[in-house]
Design a protein around this motif. Structure first.
Motif, PDB file in Angstrom:
ATOM      1  N   PHE A 245       0.826  -1.221   0.000  1.00  0.00           N
ATOM      2  CA  PHE A 245       0.000   0.000   0.000  1.00  0.00           C
ATOM      3  C   PHE A 245       0.854   1.262   0.000  1.00  0.00           C
ATOM      4  N   ILE A 246       1.791   1.340   0.912  1.00  0.00           N
ATOM      5  CA  ILE A 246       2.538   2.590   1.053  1.00  0.00           C
ATOM      6  C   ILE A 246       3.470   2.814  -0.137  1.00  0.00           C
ATOM      7  N   ASP A 247       4.087   1.745  -0.609  1.00  0.00           N
ATOM      8  CA  ASP A 247       4.989   1.906  -1.755  1.00  0.00           C
ATOM      9  C   ASP A 247       4.208   2.241  -3.018  1.00  0.00           C
ATOM     10  N   GLN A 248       3.070   1.605  -3.179  1.00  0.00           N
ATOM     11  CA  GLN A 248       2.248   1.899  -4.345  1.00  0.00           C
ATOM     12  C   GLN A 248       1.781   3.360  -4.328  1.00  0.00           C
ATOM     13  N   SER A 249       1.389   3.824  -3.161  1.00  0.00           N
ATOM     14  CA  SER A 249       0.910   5.204  -3.052  1.00  0.00           C
ATOM     15  C   SER A 249       2.024   6.189  -3.377  1.00  0.00           C
ATOM     16  N   LEU A 250       3.190   5.972  -2.809  1.00  0.00           N
ATOM     17  CA  LEU A 250       4.305   6.898  -3.039  1.00  0.00           C
ATOM     18  C   LEU A 250       4.814   6.800  -4.474  1.00  0.00           C
TER      19      LEU A 250
END
Lengths: 254, 254
Positions: free
Chosen positions: A155-160
């Motif tokens: 989630f966090i890597d995809q968002s960034l």
DNA sequence: GGGTTAAGGTCAATGGCGTTGGCATAAGGC
DNA sequence: GCCTTATGCCAACGCCATTGACCTTAACCC
């Protein structure tokens, strides 16, 4: 000199500049966002920052260890604004979707700043607060810790990653954007069907779809995938956990 | 002067430099990859390039319109190498997975170059070849064109976005990496459970998972999602096509 | 409220950068 | 072998980040 940076909390003496303003980390970050918006993602310079604040360029080094340190502070500001504009409802899927879109939107609200910061980890408090929040939402669903961490990671890597990519398109200067669009017209739209049948056949769909972000779509995929895992914890082993999955083992430092 | 760049195909006179080498676009791109690996993603300068080639820095402008133009050529080289190291089997899922991993791996083989180029569209021939290939695989599954284009969009942007993000971690200089890891130790690992219960509870899992890329996992999600669409074309409308989907409408220029 | 101290603002200088205009020269067509 | 011009080289311009030295004045102590 100028080597020791006094942390913001320990500052006491506030001496005004020649221009009369009293400086602070906050002033620098806000001025940096203005300068970035005006001069583009490569246009953030100590001199311009000095001018924008009515202070000498070297004043920056009283507050930050260097341009790089300032950059991390800018990133943390964007992350903090994302969390500020978000509220929990208790429904994990609604909350995670809203938080993802809030992060993405916060970075895209300052595209030039986003380009500079989105692929960096600041380790500052407001970034940590986002991490804690996401982990809390996922663990609240009942997912086991390893699964929750895997989902948090995606989630966090995809968002960034999408914030950085999408910001790149928005951050182009007018001139660069004109060149980009000219290129689109002069190359993709004119490819002959003989050599590039698939692009030629879908040119209309491409022109309609490509100017938008793919982030909302891939975010939904992640939410769907997570929901499926919650419904059938054993039947559908996560792709991320499959030992047979190819290419998963190389290392990233972070 | 130095304004007119002769395209590679039209070059005839090949005058050797003082060092004796005969230049070409290819020479510049390869030298740039070496310089980037050695001096980091911000270490690519016209002067260093000149030194690496045994030529004057300004010679660059006989082959490229500027550093920016060279950057796009580097990106196209990485994209081309990805396609070179890939072969079709006829199984769309196998082929798309292999191509995605090839793109990701090609960029990560030159992390410093990837940081510089992965979020840019070059519009050059080898990049277009990748686009044509992906569209061909997807249309070959029987997906309708709008759906194929949506999936192509998610696939290519996801691949590039993660290439850029993951390269960022790999491209850090030794010193910057040391600082990064020190930060991880000094902040995340020491957060008290009282203020950050979820990070504290999963610290071990985080330390194990975060140094790897999340790309393979999200790629599998995309493949799974696409397979589901093929099996049940009507029952499960694509998230990307749902008109109720929030946040999908803002514009990206590309 | 006067004295002390050092935070924090300013100044000048260093060495690097991309880029350009002018010039020299050799490659290739004839 | 001459002519043209592509292509390499040189010197210079105006930027840039960063630093060391200096100086001013706010903040604290009494």
């Amino acid at each position: 000199m100028a080597k020791q940076v006094v942390p913001e909390g320990a500052r006491r003496r506030r001496r005004p500049t020649q221009g009369g303003t009293v400086l602070s980390e906050e002033h620098f970050v806000r001025a940096a966002l203005r300068v970035l918006r005006e001069h583009g993602s490569t246009g953030l310079t100590a001199r311009r920052l000095g001018t924008a604040l009515g202070a000498d360029p070297s004043t920056l080094y009283r507050y930050f260890a260097g341009m790089d340190d300032l950059t991390r502070a800018i990133g943390d500001e964007l992350m903090g604004r994302a969390l500020d504009g978000w509220e929990a409802t208790g429904d994990w899927r609604v909350d995670l979707r809203a938080l993802g879109l809030a992060i993405h939107a916060s970075y895209l609200a300052h595209p030039q700043a986003a380009v500079l910061t989105a692929s960096r980890v600041s380790g500052r408090p407001r970034e940590i607060a986002v991490d804690e929040t996401v982990l809390g939402i996922l663990r609240g669903t009942g997912l086991a810790d390893p699964e929750a961490v895997r989902t948090y990671h995606a989630f966090i890597d995809q968002s960034l990653a999408f914030a950085a990519l999408d910001a790149g398109s928005l951050a182009l200067t007018d001139q660069a954007r004109a060149e980009d669009e000219a290129m689109w017209q002069s190359t993709y739209a004119r490819l002959p069907a003989a050599s590039h049948p698939h692009i030629a056949a879908t040119a209309g769909h491409l022109a309609r779809r490509m100017p938008h972000s793919a982030y909302p779509a891939v975010l939904e995929m992640l939410l769907e995938h997570t929901a499926a895992r919650l419904e059938h914890p054993r039947e559908r082993p996560s792709a991320a956990s499959s030992p047979a999955e190819p290419g998963a083992s190389f290392t990233r430092r972070r």
